[in-house]
Design a protein around this motif. Structure first.
Motif, PDB file in Angstrom:
ATOM      1  N   PHE A  37       0.486  -1.170  -0.236  1.00 14.69           N
ATOM      2  CA  PHE A  37       0.281   0.054  -0.051  1.00 14.69           C
ATOM      3  C   PHE A  37       0.751   1.440   0.099  1.00 14.69           C
ATOM      4  CE2 PHE A  37      -2.744  -3.486   1.346  1.00 14.69           C
ATOM      5  CZ  PHE A  37      -4.150  -2.931   0.699  1.00 14.69           C
ATOM      6  N   ALA A  38       1.996   1.510   0.561  1.00  8.60           N
ATOM      7  CA  ALA A  38       3.103   2.591   0.387  1.00  8.60           C
ATOM      8  C   ALA A  38       3.757   2.766  -0.229  1.00  8.60           C
ATOM      9  CB  ALA A  38       3.370   2.621   1.978  1.00  8.60           C
ATOM     10  N   LEU A  39       4.398   1.937  -1.022  1.00 11.02           N
ATOM     11  CA  LEU A  39       5.611   1.722  -1.575  1.00 11.02           C
ATOM     12  C   LEU A  39       4.751   1.777  -2.901  1.00 11.02           C
ATOM     13  CD1 LEU A  39       8.203   0.601   0.332  1.00 11.02           C
ATOM     14  CD2 LEU A  39       7.476   3.164   0.548  1.00 11.02           C
ATOM     15  N   PRO A  40       6.098   2.002  -4.430  1.00 14.80           N
ATOM     16  CA  PRO A  40       5.961   1.399  -5.603  1.00 14.80           C
ATOM     17  C   PRO A  40       6.077   0.290  -5.526  1.00 14.80           C
ATOM     18  CG  PRO A  40       7.003   3.034  -5.836  1.00 14.80           C
ATOM     19  CD  PRO A  40       6.969   2.610  -4.419  1.00 14.80           C
ATOM     20  N   PHE A  41       5.253  -0.628  -6.691  1.00 20.15           N
ATOM     21  CA  PHE A  41       5.577  -2.525  -6.059  1.00 20.15           C
ATOM     22  C   PHE A  41       6.642  -3.165  -6.390  1.00 20.15           C
ATOM     23  CE2 PHE A  41       4.217  -1.665 -11.177  1.00 20.15           C
ATOM     24  CZ  PHE A  41       5.317  -2.334 -11.860  1.00 20.15           C
ATOM     25  N   GLN A  42       7.935  -2.576  -7.083  1.00 20.31           N
ATOM     26  CA  GLN A  42       9.661  -3.208  -7.071  1.00 20.31           C
ATOM     27  C   GLN A  42       9.585  -2.997  -5.858  1.00 20.31           C
ATOM     28  OE1 GLN A  42       7.958  -0.553  -8.808  1.00 20.31           O
ATOM     29  NE2 GLN A  42       8.121  -0.148 -10.704  1.00 20.31           N
ATOM     30  N   ASN A  46      12.684  -5.689  -3.813  1.00 17.10           N
ATOM     31  CA  ASN A  46      13.933  -5.047  -4.037  1.00 17.10           C
ATOM     32  C   ASN A  46      13.794  -3.622  -3.417  1.00 17.10           C
ATOM     33  OD1 ASN A  46      15.667  -3.617  -5.321  1.00 17.10           O
ATOM     34  ND2 ASN A  46      15.657  -4.444  -6.993  1.00 17.10           N
ATOM     35  N   PRO A  47      14.406  -3.010  -1.890  1.00 18.00           N
ATOM     36  CA  PRO A  47      14.389  -2.120  -1.401  1.00 18.00           C
ATOM     37  C   PRO A  47      15.836  -0.393  -1.881  1.00 18.00           C
ATOM     38  CG  PRO A  47      15.707  -3.725   0.048  1.00 18.00           C
ATOM     39  CD  PRO A  47      15.104  -4.254  -1.345  1.00 18.00           C
ATOM     40  N   SER A  48      16.609  -1.256  -2.555  1.00 17.85           N
ATOM     41  CA  SER A  48      16.852  -0.022  -3.676  1.00 17.85           C
ATOM     42  C   SER A  48      16.159   0.868  -4.806  1.00 17.85           C
ATOM     43  CB  SER A  48      18.159  -0.773  -4.143  1.00 17.85           C
ATOM     44  OG  SER A  48      17.464  -1.374  -5.429  1.00 17.85           O
ATOM     45  N   VAL A  49      14.641   0.208  -4.796  1.00 21.29           N
ATOM     46  CA  VAL A  49      13.970   0.634  -5.799  1.00 21.29           C
ATOM     47  C   VAL A  49      13.117   2.544  -5.174  1.00 21.29           C
ATOM     48  CG1 VAL A  49      12.279   1.096  -6.581  1.00 21.29           C
ATOM     49  CG2 VAL A  49      13.570  -0.986  -6.865  1.00 21.29           C
ATOM     50  N   TRP A  50      13.219   2.559  -3.602  1.00 20.96           N
ATOM     51  CA  TRP A  50      12.254   2.755  -3.027  1.00 20.96           C
ATOM     52  C   TRP A  50      12.482   2.209  -0.714  1.00 20.96           C
ATOM     53  CZ3 TRP A  50       9.618   6.690  -5.397  1.00 20.96           C
ATOM     54  CH2 TRP A  50       9.234   7.629  -4.300  1.00 20.96           C
ATOM     55  N   GLY A  51      13.008   3.371  -0.323  1.00 19.75           N
ATOM     56  CA  GLY A  51      13.840   3.625   1.198  1.00 19.75           C
ATOM     57  C   GLY A  51      14.804   2.638   1.554  1.00 19.75           C
ATOM     58  N   GLY A 192      13.305  -4.196 -11.141  1.00 19.04           N
ATOM     59  CA  GLY A 192      14.271  -2.927 -10.588  1.00 19.04           C
ATOM     60  C   GLY A 192      14.094  -1.780 -10.424  1.00 19.04           C
ATOM     61  N   GLY A 193      15.287  -0.521 -10.939  1.00 18.19           N
ATOM     62  CA  GLY A 193      14.567   0.505 -10.752  1.00 18.19           C
ATOM     63  C   GLY A 193      14.548   1.028 -12.492  1.00 18.19           C
ATOM     64  N   ASP A 194      13.834   0.562 -12.835  1.00 19.02           N
ATOM     65  CA  ASP A 194      13.758   1.164 -14.444  1.00 19.02           C
ATOM     66  C   ASP A 194      12.619   2.441 -14.639  1.00 19.02           C
ATOM     67  OD1 ASP A 194      13.647   1.293 -17.780  1.00 19.02           O
ATOM     68  OD2 ASP A 194      11.357   0.583 -17.001  1.00 19.02           O
ATOM     69  N   PRO A 195      13.336   3.504 -14.760  1.00 15.93           N
ATOM     70  CA  PRO A 195      12.414   5.280 -14.711  1.00 15.93           C
ATOM     71  C   PRO A 195      11.248   4.509 -14.852  1.00 15.93           C
ATOM     72  CG  PRO A 195      14.726   5.679 -14.862  1.00 15.93           C
ATOM     73  CD  PRO A 195      14.753   3.573 -15.220  1.00 15.93           C
ATOM     74  N   GLY A 196      10.990   4.483 -16.404  1.00 17.86           N
ATOM     75  CA  GLY A 196       9.655   4.457 -16.213  1.00 17.86           C
ATOM     76  C   GLY A 196       8.972   3.767 -16.178  1.00 17.86           C
ATOM     77  N   ALA A 197       9.198   2.015 -15.839  1.00 14.47           N
ATOM     78  CA  ALA A 197       8.619   1.166 -15.078  1.00 14.47           C
ATOM     79  C   ALA A 197       7.560   1.831 -13.324  1.00 14.47           C
ATOM     80  CB  ALA A 197       8.599  -0.445 -14.564  1.00 14.47           C
ATOM     81  N   LEU A 198       9.100   2.266 -12.993  1.00 16.06           N
ATOM     82  CA  LEU A 198       8.866   3.177 -11.447  1.00 16.06           C
ATOM     83  C   LEU A 198       7.856   4.352 -11.289  1.00 16.06           C
ATOM     84  CD1 LEU A 198       9.738   3.534  -8.785  1.00 16.06           C
ATOM     85  CD2 LEU A 198      11.453   4.529  -9.307  1.00 16.06           C
ATOM     86  N   GLU A 199       7.978   4.948 -12.940  1.00 14.03           N
ATOM     87  CA  GLU A 199       7.269   5.782 -13.081  1.00 14.03           C
ATOM     88  C   GLU A 199       5.166   5.428 -12.898  1.00 14.03           C
ATOM     89  OE1 GLU A 199       6.045   9.947 -15.832  1.00 14.03           O
ATOM     90  OE2 GLU A 199       7.784   9.029 -16.276  1.00 14.03           O
ATOM     91  N   TYR A 200       5.856   4.226 -13.540  1.00 14.84           N
ATOM     92  CA  TYR A 200       3.984   4.288 -14.279  1.00 14.84           C
ATOM     93  C   TYR A 200       3.999   3.467 -12.454  1.00 14.84           C
ATOM     94  CZ  TYR A 200       0.828   0.304 -15.259  1.00 14.84           C
ATOM     95  OH  TYR A 200      -1.005  -0.198 -15.721  1.00 14.84           O
TER      96      TYR A 200
END
Length: 405
Positions: A37-42, A46-51, A192-200
Protein backbone atom coordinates in the motif's frame (compact mmCIF):
# COMPACT_ATOMS: atom_id res chain seq x y z
CA UNK A 1 12.14 -33.85 34.01
CA UNK A 2 9.65 -35.50 31.65
CA UNK A 3 6.94 -33.12 30.55
CA UNK A 4 3.35 -34.42 30.73
CA UNK A 5 1.50 -34.77 27.43
CA UNK A 6 -0.60 -31.84 26.37
CA UNK A 7 -4.31 -32.41 26.74
CA UNK A 8 -5.79 -33.79 23.50
CA UNK A 9 -8.56 -31.70 22.04
CA UNK A 10 -11.24 -32.88 19.66
CA UNK A 11 -11.84 -31.17 16.35
CA UNK A 12 -15.30 -30.10 17.45
CA UNK A 13 -13.85 -27.81 20.13
CA UNK A 14 -12.08 -24.50 19.68
CA UNK A 15 -8.36 -24.72 20.42
CA UNK A 16 -7.12 -21.45 21.89
CA UNK A 17 -3.56 -22.03 20.67
CA UNK A 18 -4.86 -22.55 17.13
CA UNK A 19 -6.94 -19.37 17.24
CA UNK A 20 -3.97 -17.45 18.68
CA UNK A 21 -1.72 -18.80 15.95
CA UNK A 22 -4.25 -17.66 13.35
CA UNK A 23 -4.28 -14.22 14.97
CA UNK A 24 -0.49 -14.09 14.86
CA UNK A 25 -0.58 -14.93 11.15
CA UNK A 26 -3.03 -12.09 10.41
CA UNK A 27 -0.86 -9.62 12.35
CA UNK A 28 2.30 -10.80 10.58
CA UNK A 29 0.73 -10.41 7.15
CA UNK A 30 0.11 -6.72 7.91
CA UNK A 31 3.85 -6.19 8.41
CA UNK A 32 4.45 -6.97 4.73
CA UNK A 33 1.16 -5.83 3.20
CA UNK A 34 1.89 -2.31 4.41
CA UNK A 35 4.63 -2.05 1.76
CA UNK A 36 2.15 -2.98 -0.98
CA UNK A 37 0.00 0.00 0.00
CA UNK A 38 2.82 2.43 0.86
CA UNK A 39 5.53 1.94 -1.80
CA UNK A 40 5.88 1.31 -5.57
CA UNK A 41 5.35 -2.38 -6.31
CA UNK A 42 9.02 -2.97 -7.28
CA UNK A 43 10.08 -2.01 -3.74
CA UNK A 44 8.33 -5.04 -2.22
CA UNK A 45 11.21 -7.33 -3.26
CA UNK A 46 13.82 -4.68 -4.07
CA UNK A 47 14.35 -2.03 -1.36
CA UNK A 48 16.94 -0.18 -3.43
CA UNK A 49 14.06 1.06 -5.60
CA UNK A 50 12.50 2.90 -2.66
CA UNK A 51 13.38 3.17 1.01
CA UNK A 52 17.06 2.20 1.26
CA UNK A 53 18.43 5.57 2.32
CA UNK A 54 19.04 5.18 6.07
CA UNK A 55 20.51 2.46 8.31
CA UNK A 56 17.13 1.90 9.96
CA UNK A 57 15.52 1.32 6.54
CA UNK A 58 18.18 -1.32 5.86
CA UNK A 59 17.68 -3.01 9.21
CA UNK A 60 13.92 -3.04 8.68
CA UNK A 61 14.32 -4.64 5.24
CA UNK A 62 16.76 -7.27 6.50
CA UNK A 63 14.61 -8.18 9.50
CA UNK A 64 11.50 -8.32 7.30
CA UNK A 65 13.23 -10.49 4.69
CA UNK A 66 14.53 -12.98 7.25
CA UNK A 67 11.70 -13.15 9.78
CA UNK A 68 8.49 -11.81 8.19
CA UNK A 69 8.26 -11.89 4.39
CA UNK A 70 6.17 -14.90 3.29
CA UNK A 71 6.55 -16.60 6.69
CA UNK A 72 3.17 -15.40 7.90
CA UNK A 73 1.53 -15.89 4.50
CA UNK A 74 2.76 -19.49 4.72
CA UNK A 75 1.45 -19.73 8.28
CA UNK A 76 -1.94 -18.38 7.17
CA UNK A 77 -2.10 -20.99 4.38
CA UNK A 78 -1.05 -23.76 6.81
CA UNK A 79 -3.95 -22.82 9.06
CA UNK A 80 -6.30 -22.55 6.09
CA UNK A 81 -5.52 -26.14 5.11
CA UNK A 82 -5.94 -27.34 8.67
CA UNK A 83 -9.19 -25.37 9.02
CA UNK A 84 -10.67 -26.93 5.89
CA UNK A 85 -9.80 -30.41 7.16
CA UNK A 86 -11.35 -29.66 10.56
CA UNK A 87 -14.62 -28.66 8.90
CA UNK A 88 -14.58 -31.78 6.72
CA UNK A 89 -13.92 -34.09 9.68
CA UNK A 90 -16.65 -32.40 11.71
CA UNK A 91 -19.18 -32.79 8.87
CA UNK A 92 -18.25 -36.45 8.34
CA UNK A 93 -18.58 -37.12 12.07
CA UNK A 94 -22.08 -35.64 11.94
CA UNK A 95 -22.98 -37.85 8.97
CA UNK A 96 -23.37 -34.95 6.52
CA UNK A 97 -23.58 -36.43 3.03
CA UNK A 98 -22.87 -33.07 1.38
CA UNK A 99 -19.36 -32.65 2.82
CA UNK A 100 -17.59 -31.89 -0.43
CA UNK A 101 -20.43 -29.93 -1.95
CA UNK A 102 -20.25 -27.65 1.09
CA UNK A 103 -16.46 -27.41 0.74
CA UNK A 104 -16.65 -26.39 -2.93
CA UNK A 105 -19.33 -23.84 -2.05
CA UNK A 106 -17.03 -22.34 0.59
CA UNK A 107 -14.19 -22.12 -1.94
CA UNK A 108 -16.45 -20.46 -4.52
CA UNK A 109 -17.66 -17.83 -2.06
CA UNK A 110 -14.12 -17.22 -0.78
CA UNK A 111 -12.95 -16.73 -4.36
CA UNK A 112 -15.60 -14.08 -4.95
CA UNK A 113 -14.70 -12.33 -1.70
CA UNK A 114 -11.07 -12.38 -2.86
CA UNK A 115 -11.98 -10.91 -6.24
CA UNK A 116 -13.88 -8.07 -4.56
CA UNK A 117 -10.99 -7.51 -2.15
CA UNK A 118 -8.43 -7.37 -4.96
CA UNK A 119 -10.51 -4.96 -7.07
CA UNK A 120 -11.46 -2.59 -4.26
CA UNK A 121 -8.46 -2.67 -1.94
CA UNK A 122 -5.51 -5.05 -2.11
CA UNK A 123 -3.77 -6.04 -5.33
CA UNK A 124 -1.93 -8.84 -3.51
CA UNK A 125 -5.05 -10.55 -2.13
CA UNK A 126 -4.36 -14.15 -1.07
CA UNK A 127 -7.96 -15.34 -0.74
CA UNK A 128 -8.31 -16.04 -4.45
CA UNK A 129 -5.19 -18.20 -4.44
CA UNK A 130 -6.34 -20.09 -1.34
CA UNK A 131 -9.76 -20.73 -2.89
CA UNK A 132 -8.25 -22.09 -6.11
CA UNK A 133 -5.65 -24.24 -4.35
CA UNK A 134 -8.33 -25.37 -1.89
CA UNK A 135 -10.17 -27.14 -4.70
CA UNK A 136 -7.54 -29.88 -4.43
CA UNK A 137 -8.21 -30.55 -0.73
CA UNK A 138 -10.71 -33.39 -1.43
CA UNK A 139 -7.88 -35.28 -3.14
CA UNK A 140 -5.62 -34.83 -0.11
CA UNK A 141 -8.02 -35.20 2.81
CA UNK A 142 -7.89 -38.99 3.05
CA UNK A 143 -4.08 -39.21 2.93
CA UNK A 144 -1.90 -39.94 5.93
CA UNK A 145 0.16 -37.21 7.53
CA UNK A 146 3.34 -38.76 6.11
CA UNK A 147 1.93 -38.66 2.58
CA UNK A 148 0.85 -35.05 3.10
CA UNK A 149 4.32 -34.08 4.31
CA UNK A 150 5.80 -35.68 1.18
CA UNK A 151 3.33 -33.86 -1.07
CA UNK A 152 4.14 -30.54 0.63
CA UNK A 153 7.85 -31.06 0.02
CA UNK A 154 7.22 -32.05 -3.59
CA UNK A 155 5.11 -28.96 -4.27
CA UNK A 156 7.80 -26.69 -2.79
CA UNK A 157 10.30 -28.33 -5.16
CA UNK A 158 7.92 -27.70 -8.07
CA UNK A 159 7.63 -24.03 -7.08
CA UNK A 160 11.41 -23.58 -6.82
CA UNK A 161 12.03 -25.43 -10.08
CA UNK A 162 9.44 -23.40 -11.95
CA UNK A 163 10.88 -20.17 -10.55
CA UNK A 164 14.39 -21.10 -11.64
CA UNK A 165 13.11 -21.70 -15.14
CA UNK A 166 11.29 -18.35 -15.12
CA UNK A 167 14.16 -16.25 -13.72
CA UNK A 168 17.24 -18.33 -14.54
CA UNK A 169 17.93 -16.80 -17.93
CA UNK A 170 17.78 -13.26 -16.53
CA UNK A 171 20.20 -14.30 -13.77
CA UNK A 172 22.61 -15.79 -16.31
CA UNK A 173 22.40 -12.63 -18.40
CA UNK A 174 23.20 -10.50 -15.34
CA UNK A 175 26.35 -12.42 -14.42
CA UNK A 176 27.38 -12.58 -18.08
CA UNK A 177 27.08 -8.80 -18.35
CA UNK A 178 24.20 -8.98 -20.84
CA UNK A 179 22.12 -6.35 -19.05
CA UNK A 180 20.64 -5.18 -22.32
CA UNK A 181 18.95 -8.49 -23.09
CA UNK A 182 15.17 -8.49 -23.40
CA UNK A 183 14.64 -10.89 -20.51
CA UNK A 184 16.93 -8.92 -18.17
CA UNK A 185 15.17 -5.67 -19.05
CA UNK A 186 11.83 -7.34 -18.37
CA UNK A 187 13.07 -8.34 -14.90
CA UNK A 188 14.33 -4.79 -14.40
CA UNK A 189 10.87 -3.38 -15.13
CA UNK A 190 9.16 -5.77 -12.71
CA UNK A 191 11.70 -5.89 -9.89
CA UNK A 192 14.27 -3.17 -10.52
CA UNK A 193 14.62 0.57 -10.82
CA UNK A 194 13.71 1.05 -14.47
CA UNK A 195 12.69 4.76 -14.55
CA UNK A 196 9.69 4.29 -16.82
CA UNK A 197 8.37 1.32 -14.83
CA UNK A 198 8.91 3.15 -11.56
CA UNK A 199 7.02 6.19 -12.83
CA UNK A 200 4.16 3.92 -13.88
CA UNK A 201 4.12 2.27 -10.44
CA UNK A 202 3.92 5.66 -8.77
CA UNK A 203 0.99 6.64 -10.97
CA UNK A 204 -0.79 3.43 -9.98
CA UNK A 205 -0.29 4.22 -6.32
CA UNK A 206 -1.75 7.69 -6.77
CA UNK A 207 -4.76 6.77 -8.91
CA UNK A 208 -8.29 7.53 -7.78
CA UNK A 209 -10.68 4.92 -6.47
CA UNK A 210 -12.77 4.79 -9.64
CA UNK A 211 -9.65 4.48 -11.82
CA UNK A 212 -8.39 1.65 -9.69
CA UNK A 213 -11.65 -0.29 -9.82
CA UNK A 214 -11.90 -0.04 -13.61
CA UNK A 215 -8.25 -1.01 -14.10
CA UNK A 216 -8.47 -3.96 -11.74
CA UNK A 217 -11.68 -5.24 -13.35
CA UNK A 218 -9.99 -5.09 -16.75
CA UNK A 219 -7.00 -6.94 -15.30
CA UNK A 220 -8.94 -9.86 -13.79
CA UNK A 221 -8.07 -12.29 -16.64
CA UNK A 222 -4.34 -11.60 -16.33
CA UNK A 223 -4.57 -11.89 -12.54
CA UNK A 224 -6.17 -15.31 -12.91
CA UNK A 225 -3.21 -16.44 -15.01
CA UNK A 226 -0.84 -15.32 -12.25
CA UNK A 227 -2.88 -17.27 -9.73
CA UNK A 228 -1.98 -20.49 -11.52
CA UNK A 229 1.70 -19.92 -10.74
CA UNK A 230 0.89 -19.60 -7.03
CA UNK A 231 -1.00 -22.89 -6.74
CA UNK A 232 1.98 -25.17 -5.92
CA UNK A 233 3.35 -23.09 -3.04
CA UNK A 234 -0.06 -22.35 -1.52
CA UNK A 235 -1.18 -25.96 -1.83
CA UNK A 236 2.13 -27.04 -0.27
CA UNK A 237 1.39 -24.97 2.82
CA UNK A 238 -2.20 -26.27 2.96
CA UNK A 239 -1.00 -29.88 2.71
CA UNK A 240 1.48 -29.13 5.49
CA UNK A 241 -1.32 -27.74 7.64
CA UNK A 242 -3.44 -30.83 7.06
CA UNK A 243 -0.46 -33.02 7.97
CA UNK A 244 0.17 -31.03 11.17
CA UNK A 245 -3.47 -31.49 12.16
CA UNK A 246 -3.44 -35.24 11.44
CA UNK A 247 -0.18 -35.81 13.33
CA UNK A 248 -1.57 -33.97 16.35
CA UNK A 249 0.66 -30.89 16.46
CA UNK A 250 -2.13 -28.42 15.76
CA UNK A 251 -4.52 -30.34 18.03
CA UNK A 252 -2.31 -29.58 21.02
CA UNK A 253 -1.30 -33.22 21.46
CA UNK A 254 2.47 -32.79 21.20
CA UNK A 255 4.60 -32.42 24.32
CA UNK A 256 6.17 -29.02 24.87
CA UNK A 257 9.74 -30.28 24.46
CA UNK A 258 8.81 -31.88 21.12
CA UNK A 259 7.42 -28.56 19.88
CA UNK A 260 10.50 -26.68 21.09
CA UNK A 261 12.82 -29.17 19.41
CA UNK A 262 10.96 -28.94 16.10
CA UNK A 263 10.97 -25.13 16.26
CA UNK A 264 14.70 -25.05 16.97
CA UNK A 265 15.57 -27.46 14.14
CA UNK A 266 13.50 -25.51 11.61
CA UNK A 267 14.96 -22.17 12.75
CA UNK A 268 18.54 -23.45 12.59
CA UNK A 269 17.97 -24.66 9.05
CA UNK A 270 16.10 -21.55 7.88
CA UNK A 271 17.67 -18.46 9.44
CA UNK A 272 21.28 -18.90 8.20
CA UNK A 273 19.98 -19.64 4.69
CA UNK A 274 17.77 -16.54 4.68
CA UNK A 275 20.64 -14.41 5.98
CA UNK A 276 22.77 -15.81 3.15
CA UNK A 277 20.13 -14.92 0.56
CA UNK A 278 19.86 -11.40 1.96
CA UNK A 279 23.66 -11.02 1.78
CA UNK A 280 23.65 -12.27 -1.82
CA UNK A 281 20.94 -9.79 -2.72
CA UNK A 282 22.77 -6.86 -1.14
CA UNK A 283 26.16 -7.85 -2.59
CA UNK A 284 24.63 -7.97 -6.08
CA UNK A 285 23.57 -4.34 -5.48
CA UNK A 286 19.98 -5.53 -5.73
CA UNK A 287 20.20 -6.76 -9.30
CA UNK A 288 16.60 -7.41 -10.27
CA UNK A 289 16.95 -11.15 -11.08
CA UNK A 290 18.80 -11.76 -7.81
CA UNK A 291 16.27 -9.79 -5.75
CA UNK A 292 13.35 -11.62 -7.41
CA UNK A 293 14.88 -15.08 -7.08
CA UNK A 294 15.84 -14.53 -3.45
CA UNK A 295 12.50 -13.12 -2.32
CA UNK A 296 10.05 -15.10 -4.44
CA UNK A 297 11.72 -18.44 -5.18
CA UNK A 298 14.86 -19.50 -3.33
CA UNK A 299 13.63 -18.32 0.06
CA UNK A 300 10.47 -20.44 -0.22
CA UNK A 301 11.73 -23.66 1.45
CA UNK A 302 13.16 -21.63 4.32
CA UNK A 303 10.06 -19.45 4.60
CA UNK A 304 8.09 -22.67 5.01
CA UNK A 305 10.49 -23.99 7.64
CA UNK A 306 10.35 -20.76 9.63
CA UNK A 307 6.56 -20.68 9.35
CA UNK A 308 6.55 -24.22 10.77
CA UNK A 309 8.89 -23.05 13.54
CA UNK A 310 6.48 -20.23 14.44
CA UNK A 311 3.60 -22.71 14.52
CA UNK A 312 5.45 -25.06 16.85
CA UNK A 313 6.50 -22.21 19.18
CA UNK A 314 2.96 -20.88 19.30
CA UNK A 315 1.52 -24.27 20.18
CA UNK A 316 4.22 -24.64 22.87
CA UNK A 317 3.82 -21.28 24.58
CA UNK A 318 0.33 -19.97 23.81
CA UNK A 319 -2.30 -21.16 26.19
CA UNK A 320 -5.34 -20.24 28.29
CA UNK A 321 -4.72 -17.51 30.83
CA UNK A 322 -2.00 -15.72 28.89
CA UNK A 323 -2.90 -12.13 28.05
CA UNK A 324 -1.12 -12.22 24.68
CA UNK A 325 -2.58 -15.61 23.80
CA UNK A 326 -6.10 -14.55 24.67
CA UNK A 327 -5.84 -11.32 22.69
CA UNK A 328 -4.35 -13.06 19.63
CA UNK A 329 -7.03 -15.75 19.84
CA UNK A 330 -9.73 -13.10 19.61
CA UNK A 331 -8.00 -11.62 16.55
CA UNK A 332 -7.73 -15.12 15.07
CA UNK A 333 -11.41 -15.91 15.55
CA UNK A 334 -12.14 -12.95 13.25
CA UNK A 335 -9.27 -13.74 10.88
CA UNK A 336 -11.15 -13.18 7.61
CA UNK A 337 -12.79 -9.99 8.85
CA UNK A 338 -9.50 -8.71 10.22
CA UNK A 339 -7.61 -9.57 7.04
CA UNK A 340 -10.09 -7.50 5.02
CA UNK A 341 -10.27 -4.69 7.58
CA UNK A 342 -6.49 -4.24 7.64
CA UNK A 343 -6.61 -3.57 3.90
CA UNK A 344 -9.32 -0.98 4.47
CA UNK A 345 -7.25 0.74 7.16
CA UNK A 346 -4.07 0.70 5.07
CA UNK A 347 -5.99 2.09 2.08
CA UNK A 348 -7.34 4.85 4.31
CA UNK A 349 -3.76 5.76 5.24
CA UNK A 350 -2.00 5.47 1.88
CA UNK A 351 -4.54 5.64 -0.97
CA UNK A 352 -5.45 8.85 -2.77
CA UNK A 353 -9.02 8.58 -1.46
CA UNK A 354 -7.64 8.41 2.10
CA UNK A 355 -4.72 10.31 3.60
CA UNK A 356 -2.71 9.90 0.38
CA UNK A 357 0.59 8.91 1.99
CA UNK A 358 1.58 6.53 -0.83
CA UNK A 359 5.20 7.21 -1.81
CA UNK A 360 5.55 9.79 0.97
CA UNK A 361 7.12 7.54 3.60
CA UNK A 362 10.32 5.56 4.04
CA UNK A 363 10.40 1.80 4.52
CA UNK A 364 10.85 2.18 8.28
CA UNK A 365 8.00 4.70 8.46
CA UNK A 366 5.74 2.37 6.47
CA UNK A 367 6.58 -0.48 8.84
CA UNK A 368 5.73 1.72 11.83
CA UNK A 369 2.38 2.70 10.29
CA UNK A 370 1.63 -1.01 9.99
CA UNK A 371 1.04 -1.00 13.74
CA UNK A 372 -2.09 1.12 13.22
CA UNK A 373 -4.26 -1.73 11.84
CA UNK A 374 -2.62 -4.14 14.30
CA UNK A 375 -3.68 -2.03 17.27
CA UNK A 376 -7.15 -1.55 15.82
CA UNK A 377 -7.53 -5.33 15.40
CA UNK A 378 -6.55 -5.85 19.02
CA UNK A 379 -9.21 -3.35 20.11
CA UNK A 380 -11.95 -4.27 17.64
CA UNK A 381 -11.88 -8.06 17.94
CA UNK A 382 -12.74 -8.50 21.67
CA UNK A 383 -15.43 -5.84 21.41
CA UNK A 384 -17.12 -7.53 18.44
CA UNK A 385 -16.87 -11.05 19.83
CA UNK A 386 -18.31 -10.01 23.18
CA UNK A 387 -21.34 -8.35 21.60
CA UNK A 388 -22.02 -10.06 18.28
CA UNK A 389 -19.97 -13.27 18.18
CA UNK A 390 -18.90 -14.36 14.70
CA UNK A 391 -17.24 -11.69 12.54
CA UNK A 392 -19.22 -10.05 9.71
CA UNK A 393 -17.05 -11.49 6.93
CA UNK A 394 -17.12 -14.96 8.52
CA UNK A 395 -20.89 -14.68 8.87
CA UNK A 396 -21.26 -13.67 5.21
CA UNK A 397 -18.96 -16.49 4.07
CA UNK A 398 -20.83 -19.09 6.12
CA UNK A 399 -24.32 -17.88 5.21
CA UNK A 400 -23.64 -17.59 1.46
CA UNK A 401 -21.84 -20.95 1.34
CA UNK A 402 -24.77 -22.63 3.08
CA UNK A 403 -27.16 -21.23 0.48
CA UNK A 404 -25.01 -22.49 -2.37
CA UNK A 405 -24.56 -25.98 -0.94
Amino acid sequence: MVMPPRTPTTSSMRILELDALRGLAVVGIVWMNVYVFALPFQAYVNPSVWGWETPIDRWVWTASFVFVEDKFRTLFAILFGAGCLILVERAEAEGDSRVWRAHFARMAVLFMIGIAHSVLLASNDVLRAYAVAGLAIPVLASLSHRALFAIAIGLVVVHVGGGMVAFGTALIDFYAGRTGSAIFLSAQRQFGGDPGALEYAIRLGQEGFGERVLRRIDGIPSQLRLLAASIPINLAAMALGMALWKCGLLKGEWRTFQLQRLAAICAVLAIPALLGLSFWTVSSEFASPVAALSALILSTPFDTLLGLSYAALAMAFFGPGGAVSERLAKIGRLSLTNYLMTSLVLAAIFASWGMGLFGQVSRAEAFTLGFVPTILMALWSPWWLARLGQGPAERLWRWTSARLS
